[in-house]
Design an enzyme around this catalytic site. Structure first.
Site, PDB file in Angstrom:
ATOM      1  CG  HIS A  21      -3.155   0.746  -7.665  1.00 16.14           C
ATOM      2  ND1 HIS A  21      -2.745   1.653  -6.699  1.00 16.14           N
ATOM      3  CD2 HIS A  21      -2.214  -0.244  -7.676  1.00 16.14           C
ATOM      4  CE1 HIS A  21      -1.625   1.238  -6.155  1.00 16.14           C
ATOM      5  NE2 HIS A  21      -1.276   0.088  -6.739  1.00 16.14           N
TER       6      HIS A  21
ATOM      7  CB  SER B  78       0.845  -2.235   2.814  1.00 19.84           C
ATOM      8  OG  SER B  78       1.102  -0.943   2.317  1.00 19.84           O
TER       9      SER B  78
ATOM     10  CG  ASP C  72      -1.662   4.265  -4.339  1.00 19.97           C
ATOM     11  OD1 ASP C  72      -2.754   3.803  -3.943  1.00 19.97           O
ATOM     12  OD2 ASP C  72      -0.672   3.553  -4.642  1.00 19.97           O
TER      13      ASP C  72
ATOM     14  CB  CYS D 115      -4.876   0.022  -4.100  1.00 21.59           C
ATOM     15  SG  CYS D 115      -5.633   1.624  -4.401  1.00 21.59           S
TER      16      CYS D 115
END
Lengths: 599, 363
Positions: free
Chosen positions: A371, A326, A365, A384
């Site tokens: 989310h 991420s 996710d 997210c």
């Protein structure tokens, strides 16, 4: 003898003797003439030849190796020094039976099998009259013990030489590297005339990168020697030019904090000043003590280092290839706004998974329940995945490739330490060319969250983070602007990254608590193994070396960045828990301990 | 008798005396340089020279007839000592040459350089010249026995000089050229036999002489370094005390057998020619003495001694300049070493005796 009377014709005998004496005189003159002719030949005709030979006999040109430059950190700490040490050396030519002499020497000072092996190795490389070291680092007692018996060992001498020493040992080894004995490969790359008399050269790291500066220029002396090669007087001397002392951008105190943070872990930390690209800290853990390498590490210790699963010899900062996870998301955020694929407040619905049109496959996710509604800022702050699956799908692999390449991924940053690897930024063309396989849309989605085939090095991640902190100004060594991007959007992404650490729902909010400055960051958790559709990722059931890598990129202060870091803790689990706190430590140290105005 | 000069009354031959004194002087000067300016060595050599000078003058007082009468006994005494050396001699430098007499050590082989020509001259003088085969055969034995004993020590250089001294007498006594060529052939045939009896180091020297470059750092080193020294001296030399080859210890045996290389390096061809001129002056003076001797004994002995002196010079210079194999023969009166100086000066004393005891009546 009975003497009978003999008739002697005195006159006749006298004439006979006279004749013979004349003949003898002629022979004498003839033979003497031969000697004179020979002398004329030697002293007149061949005089030039012999005068040259006698000069060669008499005068030798000896190189004087320069003293290697010292290496300091930016805060003035000595990182590489020259320390006098005693070594026991043998001139093979002057020793009749080497084995016997070595055996006798072993009675005086400790000589290991390893020393003997190395000695024989060096013996082959050196010439007969060059001294070959048998033992390094004699202690004072050993020097004394040998000195007393020295007269029994012609051709064996204790020699004081300067040897490289790295006082911080393992702490800086991946930056400084080390010097080692010049071998054949070095010789082919070095200017041999400048290295006459030099025994060591930089093998890795800064020692290698700045070899030219550190080494200096060789000097010469013309000396008169006697038949034993002993120097009687110096006729002429061109002093060597000592190597330059160099100051690194490295901040040793920050380096210490970083090294301590990774103590006992595997991972990498790089901190650079986004304003100029100065490397402030560079840690690859585990590390190794470079000092034994200077005079040739023994095979056993080297094997241990080489075979260690933790690979201490690998410089993870430059050579470790990791999926960015991420931590890649802020860069896609910039791309989303620049290419107009997303508006700032345009929301994406996150149910906890994402599917491509016409496909059953669910891309999950990390947050099981999803989310909910996510705009860009929230998507970065809360990391997210679904937002970025969807964004990646809309960007397409070509633009993803462009964005990552522009930020410097997929190519070497050009940092002045060698051994860097380029990593990998996926592209459809590349896959077609290399693997002869088509690109699948699903791969684009995976790339969107920094998984799949994307591989980055910590130094790339740090450089890209610095670029982000600079609003797109790529720092040296690239030193070029990323001009195609609309710079007005950068603050939005940076604000989102500030929220990652300071926002209520930021993934790294624990690390931002009570910070007297604001900093921007992004966590990343890179999967080492794929998790099947119906499976759950259960940390407890997975062996350590297959657990996730923890990543964190950050810079501080957010409004006027002075330091940008990339942190990777191998198999450290989540980025927020393992990597982000280290960044806070580094920032606290760097920004709050008067270091903010250094450099 | 009244018109005799002081020199004649003291039985001194002025040319010989001056010649040898000049040589001694040169010898001390070169030795100072070659020894690395060691005054002690020079003084010791000067002492030897002084003793030798006194011996020379003493011998010169003896009439040649006296010397002739002693010839056989000196020779037998010398051979006896040689045998004694083999049995109980002092070993020095790997060779058994010395006899320790308490006060000083004595090299009987040196004595033979004088004794062999003495006994041969005595042998031939009382007979018709040229010698007949009988005495010739005896004389061969007279030469071979001491030469063999000395070669066995081993001391090739001295053996060579003793043989040369003996052969000189034969030559001057007028043995026919046929005999000379027969002897030469015999010696050529004896060479392999000699080779067989040689020590390893002697064989190596011969090999090295034939091909010095094959082992430049080993056995050929001496010859190569000495030719470098001589050649680099050039026409005028590097100057006294400035010979780099010798002072930097490239030159081996530079005070003794190879001192000529030091001389050549420092004084050049000019100096060498001067030195050779002095040697030639002495040799010619010696030959003159031989010719003008009244008795056959004096003629034979004087010429043999002076020719031996020449062989000294020839072999030493030939060896140092790389024309002859390395045999330990010193450069007369220049090389360090008291024994050879004493022998040479005694020989000069004999020459003086022969020359100054001539009778004026039989004109």
């Amino acid at each position: 003898m009975p003497v009978d009377f003999v008739f002697k014709d005195r006159a006749e005998e006298s004439r006979l003797v006279k004749r013979r004496v004349f003949v003898a005189g002629v022979i004498v003159i003839l033979l003497m003439s031969l000697v004179v002719l020979r002398l004329v030949y030697l002293q007149v005709l061949k005089h030039d030849h012999f005068i040259t030979l006698s000069q060669n006999n008499r005068v030798k040109i000896l190189p004087i190796p320069p003293i290697r430059g010292l290496i300091y950190s930016r805060d003035g700490v000595l990182l590489a020094e020259n320390q006098p040490a005693f070594s026991l050396e043998i001139i093979p030519e002057r020793v009749e039976n080497l084995d016997v002499v070595i055996k006798e020497l072993a009675g005086l000072i400790s000589i290991q099998e390893e020393d003997i092996n190395r000695f024989h190795r060096l013996l082959i490389e050196k010439r007969r009259f060059e001294s070959v070291p048998l033992r390094y680092n004699l202690d004072e007692l050993e020097v004394a013990r040998f000195s007393v018996k020295k007269h029994l060992f012609p051709g064996v001498e204790v020699i004081a030489r300067l040897y490289r020493r790295y006082p911080l040992k393992a702490e800086t080894s991946h930056v400084i590297g080390y010097v080692g004995r010049i071998d054949d490969t070095d010789m082919s790359q070095l200017d041999t005339s400048n290295y006459l008399g030099t025994t060591h050269t930089g093998k890795f790291g800064v020692e290698k990168a700045y070899e030219d500066l550190l080494h200096g220029e060789v000097g010469y002396q013309q000396v008169e020697v006697n038949a034993q090669g002993r120097i009687l007087r110096i006729l002429e001397r061109t002093p060597p030019e000592p190597g330059k002392n160099i100051y690194l951008t490295l901040d040793v105190s920050l380096q210490k904090v970083a090294a301590d943070a990774l103590q006992g872990k595997r991972g990498a930390i790089v901190a650079i000043d986004p304003n100029n690209g100065d490397v402030l800290a560079l840690v690859s853990s585990p590390s190794f003590d470079p000092n034994p390498f200077v005079n040739g590490i023994d095979t056993k210790s080297y094997q241990e280092l080489l075979e260690s699963k933790a690979t201490p010899l690998i410089n993870r900062v430059l050579q470790g290839k990791y999926p960015p996870g991420s931590s890649i998301k802020p860069f896609f955020g910039i791309a989303a706004l620049t290419f107009g694929v997303r508006q700032l407040n345009q929301e994406t619905w996150c149910p906890g998974w994402y599917s491509l049109k016409g496909s059953e496959h669910r891309y999950r996710d990390w947050k099981k329940g999803g989310h909910g509604h996510m705009n860009l800022k929230n998507a970065i702050t809360q990391s997210c995945d679904v937002y970025f699956y969807s964004l990646a799908n809309d960007l397409g692999i070509t633009r993803i490739h462009k964005v990552l390449t522009d930020f410097g991924f997929g190519s070497k940053t050009g940092i002045d330490i060698s051994g860097e690897v380029p990593g990998l930024v996926p592209s459809a063309e590349c896959k077609r060319e290399v693997y002869h396989q088509p690109w699948f849309p699903g791969e684009t989605l995976i790339a969107g969250i920094g998984q799949g085939s994307t591989l980055v090095t910590p130094i790339q991640l740090a450089t890209a983070t610095a670029t982000l902190a600079n609003h797109g100004k790529l720092i040296s060594p690239h030193n070029r602007q990323v001009s195609i991007y609309d710079l007005s959007h950068w603050n939005e992404v940076i604000n989102a990254m500030i929220d990652v650490v300071h926002g209520d729902r930021g993934t790294a909010r624990q690390s931002g608590l009570n910070a007297p400055y604001k900093f921007a960051g992004k966590t990343g958790t890179a999967q080492v193994i794929g998790v099947a559709q119906d499976e759950q990722y259960k940390k407890e059931e997975i062996p350590e070396e297959l657990q996730d890598h923890a990543l964190f990129i950050a810079f501080a202060p957010a409004d006027a960045p002075k330091i940008a870091v990339a942190i990777i803790v191998e198999n450290g689990g989540s980025g927020s828990r393992s990597a982000a706190p280290i960044a806070r430590q580094l920032f606290d140290h760097y920004l709050l301990n008067q270091h903010s105005d250094s450099g | 008798m009244e018109d005799k000069t002081l020199a004649q009354r003291l039985h001194i031959d002025i040319p010989l005396l001056f010649g040898s004194l000049i040589l001694c002087g040169i010898g001390l000067v070169v030795l100072y340089s070659a020894s690395g300016q060691d005054l002690n060595i020079v003084l010791r050599q000067a002492m030897s020279m002084a003793i030798a000078l006194l011996l020379m003058l003493a011998i010169a007082q003896l009439p040649p007839e006296q010397i002739e009468r002693w010839s056989l006994w000196v020779y037998l005494f010398g051979v006896g000592l040689l045998i004694l050396v083999l049995v109980a001699g002092h070993v020095g430098k790997g060779a058994q040459r010395w006899l320790d007499l308490g006060l000083f050590r004595f090299q009987p082989s040196e004595l033979m350089k004088l004794a062999v020509p003495m006994v041969l001259a005595w042998l031939f003088a009382s007979r018709r010249l040229p010698p007949t085969p009988g005495p010739l055969f005896v004389s061969c034995l007279v030469i071979v026995v001491p030469v063999a004993l000395i070669a066995k020590q081993p001391d090739l250089g001295t053996a060579l000089l003793v043989a040369a001294a003996g052969f000189s007498v034969l030559f001057i006594s007028g043995i026919s050229w046929r005999w000379i060529s027969t002897l030469t052939i015999f010696m050529a045939l004896a060479a392999p036999v000699l080779w067989h009896f040689m020590h390893d180091y002697q064989r190596r020297r011969v090999w090295t002489f034939l091909n010095p470059e094959q082992d430049p750092l080993g056995a050929g080193y001496h010859i190569i370094q000495s030719t470098i020294a001589i050649g680099s001296g050039g026409l005028y030399g590097k100057g006294w005390l400035n010979g780099t080859q010798s002072h930097l210890e490239f030159l081996p045996e530079r005070s003794t057998d190879f001192i000529f290389a030091v001389f050549s390096e420092e004084f050049g061809l000019m100096g060498v020619l001067l030195l050779i001129s002095i040697y030639m002056f002495i040799i010619i003076r010696g030959l003159h003495i031989a010719i003008s001797a009244q008795q056959t004994y004096g003629k034979l002995l004087a010429s043999a001694l002076i020719l031996t002196f020449f062989v000294y010079i020839l072999v030493n210079m030939g060896m140092v300049t790389g024309q002859l194999p390395v045999v330990g023969v010193p450069l007369p009166l220049i090389s360090l070493g008291g024994t050879s100086v004493v022998t040479l000066m005694i020989a000069f004393g004999i020459l003086m005796s022969v020359h100054t005891h001539r009778r004026m009546l039989s004109e």
